[in-house]
Enzyme design. Sequence first.
Site, PDB file in Angstrom:
ATOM      1  N   SER A 679      46.264  12.727  57.122  1.00 13.40           N
ATOM      2  CA  SER A 679      45.354  13.459  56.472  1.00 13.40           C
ATOM      3  C   SER A 679      45.322  13.088  54.558  1.00 13.40           C
ATOM      4  O   SER A 679      44.379  14.236  53.857  1.00 13.40           O
ATOM      5  CB  SER A 679      45.428  15.275  56.439  1.00 13.40           C
ATOM      6  OG  SER A 679      47.217  15.061  55.720  1.00 13.40           O
ATOM      7  N   LYS A 722      49.169  24.530  54.163  1.00 10.93           N
ATOM      8  CA  LYS A 722      48.301  23.653  53.162  1.00 10.93           C
ATOM      9  C   LYS A 722      47.700  24.568  52.035  1.00 10.93           C
ATOM     10  O   LYS A 722      48.438  24.494  51.321  1.00 10.93           O
ATOM     11  CB  LYS A 722      47.732  22.949  53.400  1.00 10.93           C
ATOM     12  CG  LYS A 722      47.913  21.902  54.514  1.00 10.93           C
ATOM     13  CD  LYS A 722      47.007  20.361  55.031  1.00 10.93           C
ATOM     14  CE  LYS A 722      47.335  19.169  55.256  1.00 10.93           C
ATOM     15  NZ  LYS A 722      46.271  18.067  56.019  1.00 10.93           N
TER      16      LYS A 722
END
Length: 784
Positions: A679, A722
Amino acid sequence: MNKKSLPLMALRDMVVFPGVIAPIFVGRKKSLQALSRTTISEENNSKYILVTLQKKFDQENPSKHELYNTAILAKIIQIVKLPNNTAKILIEAVARVKLSNIKDEEAFEANYEIIPDEEILDIHNMRSLVDNAVQLFSKYAMNDKKVNAEIIETINKEISNRTNFINIINILSSHLITSLETKQQLLEETNPVKRITTVITTLTSNIVNSETEHALQQRVRKQIEKTQRDYYLHEQMKAIQKELDEDKSELADIEKKIKSLKLSKEAKEKAESEFKKLRAMNQMSAESGVTRNYLETLLSLPWGKYDNSKIDINQAEKILNRDHFGLEKVKERIIEYLAVLQRSSKIRGPILCLIGPPGVGKTSLVKSIAEGMGRKYTKFSLGGVRDEAEIRGHRKTYLGSMPGKILGQLKKIKTSNPVMLLDEIDKMSSDFRGDPASALLEVLDPEQNSHFVDHYLEVEYDLSNVVFIATANSHDLPRALSDRMEKIYISGYVEEEKLQIAKNYLVPKQFKMHKIKEDEITISEAAILDLIRYYTKESGVRALEREICALTRKALKQILANKTVKHISIDSNNLEEFLGAKKYNFGLAEKEDQIGSTTGLAYTEVGGELLTIEALAFSGKGEIKTTGKLGDVMKESAMAAYSCFRSRATNFGLKYDNYKDFDIHIHVPAGAIPKDGPSAGCALFTTIVSLMTKIPVHRTVAMTGEITLRGNVLPIGGLKEKLLAASRGGIKTVLIPEENVKDLKDIPPNIKENLEIISVSNIDQVLKHALVEMPINKGLSYDL
């Protein structure tokens, strides 16, 4: 003797007293040199030498400063040379002397002056003291066989004179069992009364120690005799019992259990077979003990024993809400699970696996489920388990064998339908002893666990009524094991949730634990917020609870230490007085926009984290280097990002002319922490573009998403964690993959309000929002 200077010999482990004859082994170079330099005296045709104690026993070559100044003038009676350049000498101590002007050359040499004893003023008192000392020494010699008979004879000879008290004191002093330092002090003491008093004190202590040791030896000998006697009587009793067949009562109890328990057909046949073997065996044989242990284990399992559990989903929901704040979707799925069991207990539902960071309430959720179902709760921790015998048990042929932990837990709680927590299921590992994850497949498969066979029992046991619930921190589970479980993801708590949990659960819990009265301590909401922001950095509330516990302890100490303090109020102004300086920064992004530095977002086992990615370029061979303990996936992402950049370099005003002349070094700080995952592509690409074009990256922008070589942005996982990390870190704008927009519905409203969340589908959109300005096509080569 008129000599003022003589050779000096240092002694390691003895103090010589005047009038005493003593043997000395000489082996050190300086001592042998001193011995060789002795000369015959003109007065009495004898050799003399000075001897003194060195201050440290382990000094091989002591200096003159490491010698005592009070020494002995000794006459050498005999010298015997031994092999290996050593010698044995016999000396007679003549007088106590004071050393001066010690020379430290190949051998010690010193001037000396004889030190006389002080005059004895009270002869009658001295005679009494000496008599007392001699009696004590005689008593000590009787207790301690180590004292030589010749020494006692010498002392008795001196006593018969009744005049030479000094000689008696010296002889007694030389044979005291005490430290070398104490003996040296006796030698240095010139007052005879003080010396004999010290001798009496030391002898008294030696006698007490000797008597204590003797009594202890007597006690130990008696204990050994008693143990041997008990063993002999015990063996006799066994023989008598064997003759009288009294073991039959124990065998009768086993037989009664076999008949009364609700054993399965297979288990009953096995128990009867083993019982027949046991009855035919010699009860003293080793095989008898193995068979007896097997039967006791088999019969102690809860065969056919079930708790009368009655599931009420309304009551279960109240329990879940009582014990846990938030987690609405998780609670909803648990209630659905219980609803199915309430309608039909025969339906074999899926095995639940709660996955989330530490401290979010996975274990306590399982306890609440057990309470809501009215069943007993038990826990089996799988963290670090690497032997499949922990699950299946050891075969009974092995020494010390036992059943596996699954049946061990059932035996412990005495029911066949508990709620069993399989904790840390992702922390198992395998080695040469087998794979415990594979052994769990049979346990967790509803089609197989009704016929579970433990290696120790060797008969089937029905585990289908056990409600297994697993917990894990990571999604990384073996494929076959993961396929047998329904995974429920528990994300970290947002700030508001942590605040409510602290106010309604953690603070009351700590006050109750520490016996705090309601009017003694108050913790303001602002103080709790500061605890969350500046003293913890986690997705769960475990660290928050520890800080609240520490806060409570320190406040309680102040109340108990100062009787005038009746109440303590803790707010954000005085919080640091209790817990010290703030541990973390909250809401602080980079101070300036940086070139070649981008903020990424990572999802770890403990929640979301900000990930700084930085890069430098320097002369080289056109290579790309990565550091920061990156995993293979992240290294490949860096290569893909660099290749994608190279393919688009002309769009950014850069030519291909000199790429082979410089290297790019990509580093992710906190190098001791492993980093991996698919990611970081967007952040890596943005870092490289910023570095090569010298355009800064917005300091308040963070991003997540993987990229392809063609520049497309791919979806990621852990979006909520996140975004929580971005909010904590002072980030204002977050770039997320377009395909993750559907996940925003699960994000708490206050997080979405605090962040500008922008979806992107390609890297051009990423650069548009991340860079201070878009690169202009100037057709220039990169210049170092």
